[in-house]
Design an enzyme around this catalytic site. Structure first.
Site, PDB file in Angstrom:
ATOM      1  N   CYS A  53       0.724  -1.218   0.081  1.00  0.00           N
ATOM      2  CA  CYS A  53      -0.114  -0.240  -0.007  1.00  0.00           C
ATOM      3  C   CYS A  53       0.813   1.213  -0.070  1.00  0.00           C
ATOM      4  O   CYS A  53       1.983   1.484   0.638  1.00  0.00           O
ATOM      5  CB  CYS A  53      -1.000   0.014   1.171  1.00  0.00           C
TER       6      CYS A  53
ATOM      7  N   CYS B  91      -5.326   0.469  -1.837  1.00  0.00           N
ATOM      8  CA  CYS B  91      -4.410  -0.766  -2.148  1.00  0.00           C
ATOM      9  C   CYS B  91      -5.396  -1.825  -2.617  1.00  0.00           C
ATOM     10  O   CYS B  91      -5.050  -2.931  -3.191  1.00  0.00           O
ATOM     11  CB  CYS B  91      -3.369  -1.038  -1.176  1.00  0.00           C
TER      12      CYS B  91
ATOM     13  N   TRP C 215       4.696 -39.437 -19.749  1.00  0.00           N
ATOM     14  CA  TRP C 215       4.908 -38.199 -20.364  1.00  0.00           C
ATOM     15  C   TRP C 215       3.488 -37.607 -20.211  1.00  0.00           C
ATOM     16  O   TRP C 215       3.178 -36.456 -19.664  1.00  0.00           O
ATOM     17  CB  TRP C 215       5.371 -37.941 -21.702  1.00  0.00           C
TER      18      TRP C 215
ATOM     19  N   TYR D 196       2.442 -34.547 -17.742  1.00  0.00           N
ATOM     20  CA  TYR D 196       1.946 -33.304 -18.438  1.00  0.00           C
ATOM     21  C   TYR D 196       0.777 -32.574 -17.993  1.00  0.00           C
ATOM     22  O   TYR D 196       0.392 -31.466 -17.538  1.00  0.00           O
ATOM     23  CB  TYR D 196       2.047 -33.329 -19.725  1.00  0.00           C
TER      24      TYR D 196
ATOM     25  N   ASP E 240      10.751 -35.997 -22.127  1.00  0.00           N
ATOM     26  CA  ASP E 240      10.401 -34.900 -23.441  1.00  0.00           C
ATOM     27  C   ASP E 240      11.377 -34.515 -24.292  1.00  0.00           C
ATOM     28  O   ASP E 240      12.749 -34.093 -23.712  1.00  0.00           O
ATOM     29  CB  ASP E 240       9.809 -33.631 -22.239  1.00  0.00           C
TER      30      ASP E 240
END
Length: 486
Positions: A38, A68, A429, A433, A449
């Site tokens: 703030c 704020c 994989w 993911y 990957d």
């Protein structure tokens, strides 16, 4: 953290953005509470009391600062706390503050009793879940009153209050100001705008261009677009009463305010908290970049520039949509996967009117996939999807509909990863993911990957996995950093 009051006051004096959202400051001389960033006149240390959450500050009798705006403070990362259960509960309360979902339903989703949840929640935050939920609703309403021209009744309903009278009573009680009085003060300071646009804060630095570049490479025509430095997409959601709602959302960047701007169609007001939660997830607004960098900076010992402060983990807006894309993308290029996804959307996605060029359909739901007659490969085969992947998508939809897999902040992501891998056609994989992007799992790692191996050549997959042990619990962010170097 709150025991070190001199350190917190020093952070407050410095307006340190790293602490934004991690604590709030109650100021006894004014009766308001502020974010640590703030810019108002600095109060004396003896007039400051520090709180974990906005809800705790409000229960202590403080009202939010109009400068704020505590409702814009970024939330906490899922891996920030030792008490993960409490943080997951807080996130669910924020997301469902407008839906009327009960504490019992939330505790059931978290795998515990509501009594246990109340006990650990109060111990961590010094407020009950119900008090926290009430503050979420009040701050969302304050955000809507400040940044939109919505009628007060619509604001009350969108924020989850059952009636206008109850909303007015609680707002006056906590903020010593009626909703209409706050609206008059803010309308004098802004021009009329018919759009429903809100701001969501983050902790800087924030790589907006990198996030847009990642999303732009994975857009599905008809579903989402990246244009004019903004991200736009269609939305399909379901209200607590089971009503299906459709619309669109547009996300922009306001770097001078450390915030993203989120504009939603008016049709999405009944599910506004859920839409905002999905945007926070997609753009990883809960991330504490300094905490992540503190662990991953050792990557730069391998090669300078591998890890960059502020890197975010792209999440997703629709978990099933993202998981289907992941399945389609196995062993083909990102562009080819987008092409296949676009064909599925053109054929089976519901058309909607958005008034925005390029946003014409919503992605088929798991229920839509299961409702197709005959073998799934007969439907997806003519679109270019091979039979094996077609059946994988069907089994994924079935598992979601039957509740066998949970993408929504699961208590044990590793268990959900194992469940995904029981589906024929989903290997390590794909499961990792999906966990990274759909489950907000910060510790997934894709050692096989192609991009990861290319970024760290000539190391083998086994060597990469061993190396990644030093990057826990932020290995998903390590993966993103490696992709960004390519």
């Amino acid at each position: 953290m709150l025991e070190n009051k001199s350190g917190l006051y020093a952070a407050f004096m410095a307006k340190d953005t790293r602490f934004d959202g991690r604590f709030f400051v109650g100021i006894s001389s004014t009766g308001i509470y502020c974010r640590p960033v703030c810019r108002a006149k600095q109060p004396k240390a003896e007039n400051c009391t520090f709180y974990h959450t906005a809800a705790e500050a409000e229960q202590a009798g403080y009202r939010p600062c109009l400068l704020c705006r505590p409702e814009l403070a970024p939330g906490s990362s899922i891996a920030d706390a030792t008490a993960n259960l409490v943080y997951r509960a807080a996130r669910m309360l924020e997301e469902n503050c407008g839906s009327g979902q009960s504490l019992g339903e939330i505790s059931e989703r978290l795998g515990c009793t509501d009594r246990h949840l109340r006990r650990v929640f109060t111990a961590e935050y010094n407020v009950s879940p119900v008090q926290y939920l009430q503050t979420c609703r009040l701050l969302l309403a304050k955000n809507l009153l400040t940044d939109t021209d919505l009628p007060v009744l619509e604001v009350a309903m969108a924020a989850g209050f059952g009636s206008l009278r109850r909303f007015n009573d609680l707002f006056k009680k906590h903020y010593y100001l009626s909703p209409t009085a706050l609206r008059k003060r803010t309308l004098e300071e802004k021009k009329h705008n018919s759009d429903v646009t809100l701001a969501l804060g983050y902790r800087p630095p924030y790589p907006w261009e990198e996030m847009l570049r990642f999303l732009a490479g994975r857009v599905i025509p008809g579903i989402d677009i990246v244009k004019d430095n903004t991200y736009m997409r269609t939305v399909h959601s379901v209200t607590a009463e089971g009503k299906h709602v459709y619309g669109w959302v547009r996300v922009g960047h306001r770097p001078q305010k450390n915030a993203l701007t989120v504009t939603v169609s008016e049709t999405l007001l009944p599910v506004l908290p859920q839409v905002l939660a999905r945007v926070r997830h997609l753009f990883d607004l809960y991330c504490d970049p300094d905490a992540v960098y503190e662990t991953l900076r050792v990557m730069n010992d391998i090669r300078p520039g591998l890890c960059v402060l502020g890197t975010r983990l792209p999440g997703c807006f629709n978990a099933f949509e993202m998981a289907v894309r992941a399945v389609l993308g196995q062993q083909i290029t990102v562009k080819a996967a987008s092409t296949l996804a676009a064909r599925i959307v053109d054929t089976y996605g519901m058309p909607i009117q958005t008034g925005i060029e390029g946003l014409t359909r919503v992605f088929p739901s798991p229920e839509d996939i299961l409702a197709l007659d005959g073998p799934i490969e007969n439907h997806f085969g003519p679109l270019g999807v091979i039979a094996a992947r077609s059946r994988t998508i069907y089994e994924l939809a079935r598992a979601i509909v039957q509740g066998e897999i949970n993408f929504d902040l699961p208590v044990q992501p590793e268990e959900e990863i194992k469940k995904l891998m029981t589906i024929r056609g989903i290997g390590s994989w794909t499961a990792q993911y999906v966990a990274m992007r759909a489950m907000e799992w910060p510790d997934a790692f894709l050692e096989t990957d192609v991009g990861v191996k290319k970024a760290l050549q000539p190391f083998t997959s086994k060597e990469l996995l061993e190396m990644s042990e030093a990057w826990r619990p932020w290995r998903s962010y390590a993966t993103t950093n490696l992709w960004n170097t390519l």
